[in-house]
Design a protein around this motif. Sequence first.
Motif, short mmCIF file in Angstrom:
data_model
loop_
_atom_site.label_atom_id
_atom_site.label_comp_id
_atom_site.label_asym_id
_atom_site.label_seq_id
_atom_site.Cartn_x
_atom_site.Cartn_y
_atom_site.Cartn_z
N LYS A 1 0.84 -1.21 0.00
CA LYS A 1 0.00 0.00 0.00
C LYS A 1 0.87 1.26 0.00
O LYS A 1 0.61 2.21 -0.74
CB LYS A 1 -0.93 0.00 1.21
CG LYS A 1 -1.84 1.20 1.27
CD LYS A 1 -2.77 1.13 2.46
CE LYS A 1 -3.69 2.35 2.46
NZ LYS A 1 -4.58 2.35 3.62
N GLU B 1 1.31 4.11 -3.15
CA GLU B 1 1.17 5.54 -2.88
C GLU B 1 2.44 6.28 -3.29
O GLU B 1 2.38 7.35 -3.91
CB GLU B 1 0.86 5.77 -1.40
CG GLU B 1 -0.52 5.30 -1.01
CD GLU B 1 -0.76 5.30 0.50
OE1 GLU B 1 0.15 5.64 1.28
OE2 GLU B 1 -1.89 4.93 0.89
N ALA C 1 -2.21 5.20 -8.57
CA ALA C 1 -3.61 5.57 -8.72
C ALA C 1 -3.80 6.66 -9.78
O ALA C 1 -4.91 6.79 -10.31
CB ALA C 1 -4.17 6.05 -7.38
N LYS D 1 -8.20 5.73 -8.25
CA LYS D 1 -8.00 5.77 -6.80
C LYS D 1 -8.36 4.46 -6.11
O LYS D 1 -7.82 4.12 -5.08
CB LYS D 1 -8.76 6.93 -6.17
CG LYS D 1 -10.25 6.80 -6.27
CD LYS D 1 -10.97 7.97 -5.65
CE LYS D 1 -12.46 7.77 -5.83
NZ LYS D 1 -13.23 8.82 -5.22
N ASP D 2 -9.27 3.69 -6.72
CA ASP D 2 -9.65 2.40 -6.16
C ASP D 2 -8.99 1.24 -6.91
O ASP D 2 -9.27 0.08 -6.64
CB ASP D 2 -11.17 2.23 -6.18
CG ASP D 2 -11.75 2.29 -7.59
OD1 ASP D 2 -11.00 2.55 -8.56
OD2 ASP D 2 -12.96 2.08 -7.73
N ASN E 1 -9.61 0.24 -9.63
CA ASN E 1 -10.67 -0.47 -10.32
C ASN E 1 -11.32 0.41 -11.39
O ASN E 1 -12.23 -0.02 -12.07
CB ASN E 1 -11.72 -0.93 -9.30
CG ASN E 1 -12.54 -2.09 -9.80
OD1 ASN E 1 -12.07 -2.93 -10.52
ND2 ASN E 1 -13.80 -2.10 -9.41
N SER E 2 -10.85 1.66 -11.48
CA SER E 2 -11.42 2.60 -12.44
C SER E 2 -10.30 3.41 -13.08
O SER E 2 -10.09 4.57 -12.74
CB SER E 2 -12.44 3.52 -11.76
OG SER E 2 -11.87 4.09 -10.60
N LYS F 1 -7.52 -2.81 -14.91
CA LYS F 1 -8.02 -2.76 -13.53
C LYS F 1 -7.12 -3.68 -12.72
O LYS F 1 -6.90 -4.82 -13.10
CB LYS F 1 -9.47 -3.24 -13.47
CG LYS F 1 -10.43 -2.34 -14.21
CD LYS F 1 -11.84 -2.89 -14.15
CE LYS F 1 -12.79 -1.98 -14.91
NZ LYS F 1 -14.18 -2.46 -14.83
N ALA G 1 -7.28 -3.94 -9.03
CA ALA G 1 -7.88 -4.40 -7.77
C ALA G 1 -8.42 -5.81 -7.92
O ALA G 1 -9.15 -6.11 -8.86
CB ALA G 1 -8.99 -3.46 -7.34
N LEU H 1 -7.42 -6.08 -2.64
CA LEU H 1 -8.49 -5.09 -2.83
C LEU H 1 -9.70 -5.71 -3.53
O LEU H 1 -9.56 -6.59 -4.37
CB LEU H 1 -7.97 -3.92 -3.68
CG LEU H 1 -6.81 -3.14 -3.08
CD1 LEU H 1 -6.32 -2.08 -4.10
CD2 LEU H 1 -7.21 -2.47 -1.78
N GLY I 1 -12.34 -6.07 -6.26
CA GLY I 1 -12.31 -5.69 -7.66
C GLY I 1 -13.58 -6.09 -8.38
O GLY I 1 -14.42 -6.81 -7.84
N SER I 2 -13.70 -5.62 -9.60
CA SER I 2 -14.89 -5.93 -10.38
C SER I 2 -14.59 -6.93 -11.50
O SER I 2 -15.41 -7.13 -12.39
CB SER I 2 -15.46 -4.65 -10.99
OG SER I 2 -14.52 -4.08 -11.88
#
Length: 117
Positions: A30, A34, A39, A44-45, A47-48, A56, A58, A109, A111-112
Motif C-alpha cells: 500500500k 502511494e 492511482a 484511486k480504487d 478499479n477505475s 483494472k 484491484a 483489494l 475488484g470488479s
Amino acid sequence: MNKILTLAAFAAASVVSLQAAAAGNAESGKLLVEKYNCASCHGKDFNSPIDPSYPKLAGQHQDYLQHALVSYRRGNDGMNGRTNAIMSAQAKPLSDRDINDIAAYLHSLPGSLVVRK
C-alpha cells in the motif's frame, strides 16, 4: 538421528519463510503504490483506470501482477519483457520484495473482475 531432524526442521522452516516472502506484505505494498502514485493512471480504487486501455488492478491474481511487474522491469530485453515506456520506467527501480508487496496489496483489494467458468 538428531542431526537429520535438525536439518529437516531447518529445511521446513526455510520453505515456509520463502513462501511468506513470496506472498508479500500488503501493508508495505500500500505504501509503495502511494509512493509511485499508481492511482494516477489506474484509478484511486485501482478499479477505475483513467483510460479504458489501462488494466483494472484491484482483485487481480497476485501471481499475474508479479509476473507483469517483473516483465515491465525487464523491458524490451527479448526475454518475455513488456515494452510500455511508462510502466517500464515505473517498474525499473522495484526490487523483488517491492513487487511481491505491491502484488499482495492489489490482490487484497475488492475488484470488479469477473471469472468465467
